[in-house]
Design an enzyme around this catalytic site. Structure first.
Site, short mmCIF file in Angstrom:
data_model
loop_
_atom_site.label_atom_id
_atom_site.label_comp_id
_atom_site.label_asym_id
_atom_site.label_seq_id
_atom_site.Cartn_x
_atom_site.Cartn_y
_atom_site.Cartn_z
N HIS A 55 89.27 19.27 20.30
CA HIS A 55 88.48 19.57 21.56
C HIS A 55 88.02 20.97 21.58
O HIS A 55 88.93 21.76 21.87
CB HIS A 55 89.00 19.07 22.62
N HIS A 57 84.41 23.69 22.32
CA HIS A 57 83.06 23.80 22.58
C HIS A 57 82.31 24.99 21.82
O HIS A 57 82.31 26.12 22.34
CB HIS A 57 83.04 24.13 24.18
N GLN A 150 77.29 18.60 30.40
CA GLN A 150 78.04 19.71 31.35
C GLN A 150 77.71 19.65 32.72
O GLN A 150 78.54 19.71 33.54
CB GLN A 150 77.81 21.06 30.60
N HIS A 208 85.20 14.35 29.40
CA HIS A 208 85.98 15.32 30.44
C HIS A 208 86.02 14.66 31.41
O HIS A 208 85.30 14.02 31.97
CB HIS A 208 84.93 16.54 30.53
N GLU A 211 89.08 16.87 35.39
CA GLU A 211 89.31 18.25 35.10
C GLU A 211 89.18 18.89 36.46
O GLU A 211 88.29 19.70 36.60
CB GLU A 211 88.44 18.83 33.91
N ASP A 307 89.92 24.09 23.33
CA ASP A 307 88.86 24.02 24.49
C ASP A 307 87.77 25.25 24.34
O ASP A 307 86.68 24.87 23.87
CB ASP A 307 89.33 23.90 25.73
N TRP A 313 85.05 30.29 30.23
CA TRP A 313 86.38 29.38 30.56
C TRP A 313 87.59 30.20 29.97
O TRP A 313 88.63 29.91 30.76
CB TRP A 313 86.01 28.03 30.38
FE FE2 Z 1 86.32 20.93 27.50
#
Ligand code: FE2
Length: 427
Positions: A55, A57, A150, A208, A211, A307, A313
């Site tokens: 996982h 991005h 997203q 996702h 979360e 991630d 993030w």
């Molecule tokens: Fe993610």
């Protein structure tokens, strides 16, 4: 035939020779019994199948601080910052950033990567760029792409159509973000839409899911039920599921059965979620992780992912899954020796199950000869000392070498000596 000599293997006593026949593993034999030209001397180090990133991005990677830093550190501000950065996306921008981080992954021995790609963009700029990257890196890194909405499937105008278009353009899995949709009902419908698109195109699903620190966010039960009903057993994944860290005991127990029965994979991302969650808490402040230990105990497959690598993030990261495993040990309290081995499996075999790699993965005769040599005595040792692989081999080709270099220490009253952080009595 080439020979990988003097290798240590997890769960097996002694040293081994491993024959490499072109791009495939040949026989695994006791040291000294293999035949072929000596190629790599593992020097007693641990030979492991490559690390697997379940996982990340890659379209957002290396954008930390652009156009501004995430001041609150929350997931929600991260999404807002990314939404601003997204307007400046070009094909070249995405290709160069994603490729740079894939080089880091390869150097760290990560040869299978699943990347989510934001498809809530009417131009699908990042998606087209990432499809191109997937083709370009094919000889070294096996890259899977997930169409990730997203900003929502129903909350974003045209979100469902963009998701379907992404499936047509050739992603490997369909995503969703039910907890971000405006209402509970929209969240449920968004998952139904994602499963319909996945079924229509014969794709995996990786959403996702939950979360958020809201204990009322319970979409993972919906995802599991849809996975069971649509025949996606073992091919559906719920990523993050951090709300599970706030569920009560009775509901958690019920959920264990639902997830195990549906064969749903979970991916926990300790680096990012330790940072993103709990931002609206006073003290006590929640860890904001899914129930890693409990779900493993219930027979659910759980993997650890990175991630984010330097994005809105999570600002840090070097694309090292050993680092992710170490943080995972602390975050999920996996501190027993067997649990530390398990943390290593969560970035290797368990992550490979998330990607559905099957017999395309593992050190065994006939399988693709992809592996890492770690200058470590065991998985436990590799996690503790964060050893970089001395050799990374992708399908029979040596692609990265990192000499193991000790630190020269001059200590009062002693001759200078090398320190490698191995305990003296373990030598
Ligand atoms: Fe993610």
């Amino acid at each position: 035939m080439k020979l990988l000599c003097n290798a240590r293997l997890h769960g097996r006593e002694g040293a081994f020779d491993i024959e490499i026949d072109g791009d495939r593993f040949g026989r695994v034999l006791p040291a000294g019994q293999g035949s072929g030209e000596e190629w790599i001397d593992a020097a007693g180090g641990l030979v492991s199948p490559p690390f697997v990133e379940p996982h990340v991005h890659l379209d957002t990677t290396l954008t930390a601080g652009e156009p501004r830093w995430n001041a609150s550190g929350s997931l929600w501000e991260g999404i807002a910052v990314w939404s601003e950065r997204k307007r400046a996306l070009t094909r070249d921008d995405v290709v160069s950033r994603a490729t740079e981080v894939l080089r880091w992954y390869a150097a760290n021995g990560v040869l299978h990567v699943r990347s989510h790609v934001d498809v809530t963009d009417p131009g699908l700029v990042a998606l087209d760029a990432m499809l191109e990257v997937r083709d370009r890196v094919r000889d070294v890194v096996d890259l899977q792409l997930v169409a990730f909405p997203q900003e929502g499937i129903r909350s974003f105008d045209g979100g469902a159509d963009l998701l379907a278009e992404a499936a047509r353009r050739g992603v490997d899995a369909v995503g969703a973000i039910p907890h971000f949709e405006d209402t509970r009902e929209d969240g449920v419908r968004s998952l139904e839409t994602a499963f319909e698109i996945a079924a229509e195109h014969g794709l995996m699903l990786d959403a996702h899911c939950d979360e958020i620190d809201d204990e009322q966010s319970r979409f993972v039960e919906v995802l599991a039920t849809l996975a069971r009903r649509t025949g996606l057993r073992g091919r559906a994944t719920a990523s993050h599921t951090t709300a599970m860290g706030s569920y009560n005991g009775a509901y958690s127990y019920k959920l264990q059965r639902i997830l195990a029965r549906a064969g749903v994979n979970l991916v926990s991302n300790p680096l990012a979620n330790l940072c993103l969650q709990g931002r609206f808490d006073g003290y006590p402040k929640r860890r904001g992780l899914t129930q890693v230990k409990e779900m493993l105990g219930a027979g659910v497959n759980v993997a650890f992912g990175h991630d984010d690598v330097m994005d809105p993030w999570f600002p840090l990261g070097t694309a090292s899954l050993l680092q992710v495993a170490l943080v995972g040990v602390a975050a999920a309290q996996l501190t027993g020796p067997a649990e530390i081995d398990e943390a290593f499996a969560m970035v290797t075999e368990r992550a490979a199950r998330v990607l559905g790699l099957g017999d395309r993965y593992g050190v065994a005769e006939g399988r693709p000869a992809s592996f890492v040599v770690l200058p470590a005595a065991s998985r436990f040792d590799a996690v503790r000392r964060q050893t970089r692989p001395t050799h990374v081999v992708s399908r029979g080709r040596l692609i990265a070498e990192t000499p193991a270099t000790p630190t020269r220490l001059t200590w009062p009253g002693e001759e200078p000596r090398d320190i490698d952080f191995v305990r003296d009595r373990d030598r």
